[in-house]
Design an enzyme around this catalytic site. Sequence first.
Site, PDB file in Angstrom:
ATOM      1  N   TYR A 143      96.087 150.078 110.466  1.00 39.95           N
ATOM      2  CA  TYR A 143      95.231 149.439 109.471  1.00 39.95           C
ATOM      3  C   TYR A 143      93.988 148.844 110.144  1.00 39.95           C
ATOM      4  O   TYR A 143      92.856 149.154 109.765  1.00 39.95           O
ATOM      5  CB  TYR A 143      96.030 148.355 108.757  1.00 39.95           C
ATOM      6  CG  TYR A 143      95.302 147.678 107.618  1.00 39.95           C
ATOM      7  CD1 TYR A 143      95.080 148.333 106.407  1.00 39.95           C
ATOM      8  CD2 TYR A 143      94.855 146.361 107.742  1.00 39.95           C
ATOM      9  CE1 TYR A 143      94.435 147.703 105.360  1.00 39.95           C
ATOM     10  CE2 TYR A 143      94.211 145.731 106.688  1.00 39.95           C
ATOM     11  CZ  TYR A 143      94.003 146.397 105.495  1.00 39.95           C
ATOM     12  OH  TYR A 143      93.358 145.762 104.468  1.00 39.95           O
ATOM     13  N   ASP A 144      94.227 148.022 111.173  1.00 34.64           N
ATOM     14  CA  ASP A 144      93.109 147.310 111.804  1.00 34.64           C
ATOM     15  C   ASP A 144      92.104 148.278 112.434  1.00 34.64           C
ATOM     16  O   ASP A 144      90.892 148.175 112.209  1.00 34.64           O
ATOM     17  CB  ASP A 144      93.623 146.368 112.906  1.00 34.64           C
ATOM     18  CG  ASP A 144      94.595 145.324 112.388  1.00 34.64           C
ATOM     19  OD1 ASP A 144      94.977 145.386 111.206  1.00 34.64           O
ATOM     20  OD2 ASP A 144      94.993 144.443 113.175  1.00 34.64           O
ATOM     21  N   ASP A 271     101.362 139.156 114.304  1.00 33.30           N
ATOM     22  CA  ASP A 271     100.961 138.370 113.121  1.00 33.30           C
ATOM     23  C   ASP A 271      99.908 137.342 113.571  1.00 33.30           C
ATOM     24  O   ASP A 271     100.186 136.507 114.416  1.00 33.30           O
ATOM     25  CB  ASP A 271     102.210 137.655 112.578  1.00 33.30           C
ATOM     26  CG  ASP A 271     102.055 137.207 111.137  1.00 33.30           C
ATOM     27  OD1 ASP A 271     102.583 137.888 110.262  1.00 33.30           O
ATOM     28  OD2 ASP A 271     101.416 136.166 110.909  1.00 33.30           O
ATOM     29  N   PRO A 272      98.696 137.398 113.023  1.00 33.30           N
ATOM     30  CA  PRO A 272      97.662 136.461 113.484  1.00 33.30           C
ATOM     31  C   PRO A 272      98.065 134.992 113.268  1.00 33.30           C
ATOM     32  O   PRO A 272      98.657 134.652 112.248  1.00 33.30           O
ATOM     33  CB  PRO A 272      96.449 136.827 112.628  1.00 33.30           C
ATOM     34  CG  PRO A 272      96.669 138.248 112.239  1.00 33.30           C
ATOM     35  CD  PRO A 272      98.147 138.384 112.074  1.00 33.30           C
ATOM     36  N   ARG A 275      93.546 132.179 110.554  1.00 38.77           N
ATOM     37  CA  ARG A 275      92.471 133.005 109.996  1.00 38.77           C
ATOM     38  C   ARG A 275      91.704 132.181 108.976  1.00 38.77           C
ATOM     39  O   ARG A 275      92.294 131.580 108.079  1.00 38.77           O
ATOM     40  CB  ARG A 275      93.043 134.245 109.340  1.00 38.77           C
ATOM     41  CG  ARG A 275      91.948 135.169 108.854  1.00 38.77           C
ATOM     42  CD  ARG A 275      92.472 136.358 108.148  1.00 38.77           C
ATOM     43  NE  ARG A 275      93.180 137.260 109.024  1.00 38.77           N
ATOM     44  CZ  ARG A 275      94.191 138.020 108.607  1.00 38.77           C
ATOM     45  NH1 ARG A 275      94.607 137.947 107.370  1.00 38.77           N
ATOM     46  NH2 ARG A 275      94.773 138.843 109.432  1.00 38.77           N
TER      47      ARG A 275
HETATM   48  P1  NAD Z   1      96.149 147.961  96.829  1.00 40.40           P
HETATM   49  O1  NAD Z   1      97.197 148.578  97.697  1.00 40.40           O
HETATM   50  O2  NAD Z   1      96.576 147.279  95.587  1.00 40.40           O
HETATM   51  O3  NAD Z   1      95.045 149.022  96.429  1.00 40.40           O
HETATM   52  C1  NAD Z   1      94.703 150.130  97.215  1.00 40.40           C
HETATM   53  C2  NAD Z   1      94.522 151.309  96.292  1.00 40.40           C
HETATM   54  O4  NAD Z   1      94.123 152.457  97.057  1.00 40.40           O
HETATM   55  C3  NAD Z   1      95.812 151.714  95.562  1.00 40.40           C
HETATM   56  O5  NAD Z   1      95.557 151.875  94.191  1.00 40.40           O
HETATM   57  C4  NAD Z   1      96.217 153.005  96.239  1.00 40.40           C
HETATM   58  O6  NAD Z   1      96.994 153.861  95.402  1.00 40.40           O
HETATM   59  C5  NAD Z   1      94.877 153.583  96.627  1.00 40.40           C
HETATM   60  N1  NAD Z   1      94.950 154.544  97.722  1.00 40.40           N
HETATM   61  C6  NAD Z   1      95.580 154.403  98.918  1.00 40.40           C
HETATM   62  N2  NAD Z   1      95.397 155.495  99.669  1.00 40.40           N
HETATM   63  C7  NAD Z   1      94.617 156.343  98.948  1.00 40.40           C
HETATM   64  C8  NAD Z   1      94.095 157.630  99.192  1.00 40.40           C
HETATM   65  N3  NAD Z   1      94.332 158.285 100.335  1.00 40.40           N
HETATM   66  N4  NAD Z   1      93.346 158.225  98.216  1.00 40.40           N
HETATM   67  C9  NAD Z   1      93.112 157.583  97.043  1.00 40.40           C
HETATM   68  N5  NAD Z   1      93.586 156.359  96.763  1.00 40.40           N
HETATM   69  C10 NAD Z   1      94.331 155.745  97.709  1.00 40.40           C
HETATM   70  O7  NAD Z   1      95.341 146.949  97.756  1.00 40.40           O
HETATM   71  P2  NAD Z   1      94.171 145.919  97.404  1.00 40.40           P
HETATM   72  O8  NAD Z   1      94.653 144.579  97.782  1.00 40.40           O
HETATM   73  O9  NAD Z   1      93.652 146.148  96.051  1.00 40.40           O
HETATM   74  O10 NAD Z   1      93.078 146.356  98.466  1.00 40.40           O
HETATM   75  C11 NAD Z   1      91.946 147.140  98.112  1.00 40.40           C
HETATM   76  C12 NAD Z   1      91.046 147.293  99.319  1.00 40.40           C
HETATM   77  O11 NAD Z   1      90.604 146.019  99.764  1.00 40.40           O
HETATM   78  C13 NAD Z   1      91.733 147.966 100.500  1.00 40.40           C
HETATM   79  O12 NAD Z   1      90.806 148.826 101.135  1.00 40.40           O
HETATM   80  C14 NAD Z   1      92.065 146.819 101.408  1.00 40.40           C
HETATM   81  O13 NAD Z   1      92.117 147.207 102.746  1.00 40.40           O
HETATM   82  C15 NAD Z   1      90.914 145.855 101.127  1.00 40.40           C
HETATM   83  N6  NAD Z   1      91.291 144.464 101.426  1.00 40.40           N
HETATM   84  C16 NAD Z   1      92.145 143.776 100.597  1.00 40.40           C
HETATM   85  C17 NAD Z   1      92.491 142.467 100.917  1.00 40.40           C
HETATM   86  C18 NAD Z   1      93.414 141.664 100.049  1.00 40.40           C
HETATM   87  O14 NAD Z   1      93.739 140.533 100.418  1.00 40.40           O
HETATM   88  N7  NAD Z   1      93.835 142.124  98.903  1.00 40.40           N
HETATM   89  C19 NAD Z   1      91.978 141.869 102.078  1.00 40.40           C
HETATM   90  C20 NAD Z   1      91.146 142.617 102.902  1.00 40.40           C
HETATM   91  C21 NAD Z   1      90.790 143.913 102.560  1.00 40.40           C
HETATM   92  N1  UDP Z   2     104.537 135.565 105.384  1.00 42.21           N
HETATM   93  C1  UDP Z   2     105.600 134.671 105.234  1.00 42.21           C
HETATM   94  N2  UDP Z   2     106.555 134.968 104.333  1.00 42.21           N
HETATM   95  C2  UDP Z   2     106.527 136.083 103.550  1.00 42.21           C
HETATM   96  C3  UDP Z   2     105.431 136.968 103.686  1.00 42.21           C
HETATM   97  C4  UDP Z   2     104.463 136.679 104.629  1.00 42.21           C
HETATM   98  O1  UDP Z   2     105.669 133.632 105.912  1.00 42.21           O
HETATM   99  O2  UDP Z   2     107.441 136.268 102.739  1.00 42.21           O
HETATM  100  C5  UDP Z   2     103.467 135.221 106.349  1.00 42.21           C
HETATM  101  C6  UDP Z   2     103.057 136.363 107.280  1.00 42.21           C
HETATM  102  O3  UDP Z   2     103.880 136.363 108.433  1.00 42.21           O
HETATM  103  C7  UDP Z   2     101.637 135.979 107.603  1.00 42.21           C
HETATM  104  C8  UDP Z   2     101.130 135.306 106.326  1.00 42.21           C
HETATM  105  O4  UDP Z   2     102.298 134.941 105.605  1.00 42.21           O
HETATM  106  O5  UDP Z   2     101.592 135.047 108.643  1.00 42.21           O
HETATM  107  C9  UDP Z   2     100.253 136.209 105.469  1.00 42.21           C
HETATM  108  O6  UDP Z   2     100.930 137.437 105.265  1.00 42.21           O
HETATM  109  P1  UDP Z   2     100.359 138.606 104.348  1.00 42.21           P
HETATM  110  O7  UDP Z   2     101.230 139.783 104.588  1.00 42.21           O
HETATM  111  O8  UDP Z   2     100.216 138.106 102.963  1.00 42.21           O
HETATM  112  O9  UDP Z   2      98.885 138.854 104.883  1.00 42.21           O
HETATM  113  P2  UDP Z   2      98.278 139.181 106.347  1.00 42.21           P
HETATM  114  O10 UDP Z   2      99.295 138.891 107.400  1.00 42.21           O
HETATM  115  O11 UDP Z   2      97.911 140.613 106.285  1.00 42.21           O
HETATM  116  O12 UDP Z   2      97.125 138.261 106.441  1.00 42.21           O
END
Ligand code: NAD
Ligand code: UDP
Length: 310
Positions: A143-144, A271-272, A275
């Site tokens: 992902y990262d 796990d960060p 943030r």
């Molecule tokens: P989500 O998983 O709900 O949505 C992602 C969508 O992308 C889904 O509908 C999934 O079916 C679709 N998808 C995945 N792979 C695909 C592919 N190969 N082709 C077409 N569609 C595909 O997640 P979200 O929280 O809505 O995140 C949306 C975007 O925002 C992502 O790119 C994510 O990395 C980014 N983002 C979200 C957060 C957050 O906290 N929600 C934080 C940082 C970045």
């Molecule tokens: N986390 C937790 N309990 C849970 C799910 C997540 O303590 O049931 C912690 C996880 O280890 C992380 C933080 O909550 O430190 C945020 O997790 P999330 O997966 O929501 O987002 P990300 O780690 O991608 O920022």
Amino acid sequence: MMVLVTGGAGFLGSHLCDRLIEQGDDVLCVDNFYTGSRPNILHLLSHPRFEMLRHDVTFPLYVEVQQIYNLACPASPIHYQRDPVQTTKTSVHGAINMLGLAKRTKARILQASTSEVYGDPRVHPQPETYWGNVNPLGPRSCYDEGKRCAETLFFDYYRQHRLEIKVARIFNTYGPRMQPNDGRVVSNFIVQALRGQDITIYGDGSQTRSFCYVDDLIGALIGLMQTAPEITGPINLGNPGEFSMLELAELVLKLTGSKSKLVFHPLPADDPVQRCPDITLAREVLGWAPKVELADGLRETIAYFEKQHG
Ligand code: NAD
Ligand code: UDP
Ligand code: UDP
């Protein structure tokens, strides 16, 4: 304006589609339903300016559009780690295809990047100038590093082909339409509290995150898309209010009135520890700052989970 939203059936994507339809755009929602779902967009399917296309962005897509929001990518750790190779392909091949599409159609293109590009940050809060501390080999790397490579591609297409790009680094966002079982902390804690199950704290719960309510975030994405061509980002979008996971758990317990107990599980790898976004740039460039307090956003989210899954 014909606007393409990839990942439009997901959590953020479906809210973005709602807002674009509201403001009068034509929306083409592209999604392969990997983590997205039909119920998220069901209410839009009969709208005359909304179209849904089941398609995987790792394959080429030939459509005519003026703007592209590239959100396709699973976002929660359990989803993106289920098929890590596909996660990297989605970020990298998906970016190449959408950038190719933007190049051919001369569309403006926005990338949903992430605070994960900072990894386990050594600089706090994180400004956009920080290059990050990312493990290239661990379970979160698909992902990262996928998202980092997508940013590289965006800036190379910008320099090489003069594309109009906008790179948004999104920090943890929550709200209605999060999936109850996607493992993210806000949905986990709320679902556990509502069901009277133990609240699972990973590690000692002292790690911090900054949580942005979905409505605030969508406003920022649309604002960024409308900026002048010279504004490319990357630009942090998030809520600088910083909370430990213990504080979040206590707040969820208070707001739900739940008697659930806290239990402690091992901290996942990489796990960060902390943030928090530095949003100085977003304030200056977009005149934007999040408005919704965590307690208020959590109340809305709890109400959604009670209604949908209670
Ligand atoms: P989500 O998983 O709900 O949505 C992602 C969508 O992308 C889904 O509908 C999934 O079916 C679709 N998808 C995945 N792979 C695909 C592919 N190969 N082709 C077409 N569609 C595909 O997640 P979200 O929280 O809505 O995140 C949306 C975007 O925002 C992502 O790119 C994510 O990395 C980014 N983002 C979200 C957060 C957050 O906290 N929600 C934080 C940082 C970045
Ligand atoms: N986390 C937790 N309990 C849970 C799910 C997540 O303590 O049931 C912690 C996880 O280890 C992380 C933080 O909550 O430190 C945020 O997790 P999330 O997966 O929501 O987002 P990300 O780690 O991608 O920022
Ligand atoms: N592409 C696409 N839709 C388009 C134009 C291009 O999906 O409308 C894809 C195409 O598959 C190509 C990629 O985007 O592989 C990159 O396009 P670009 O024009 O940059 O590269 P090239 O076609 O020269 O390899």
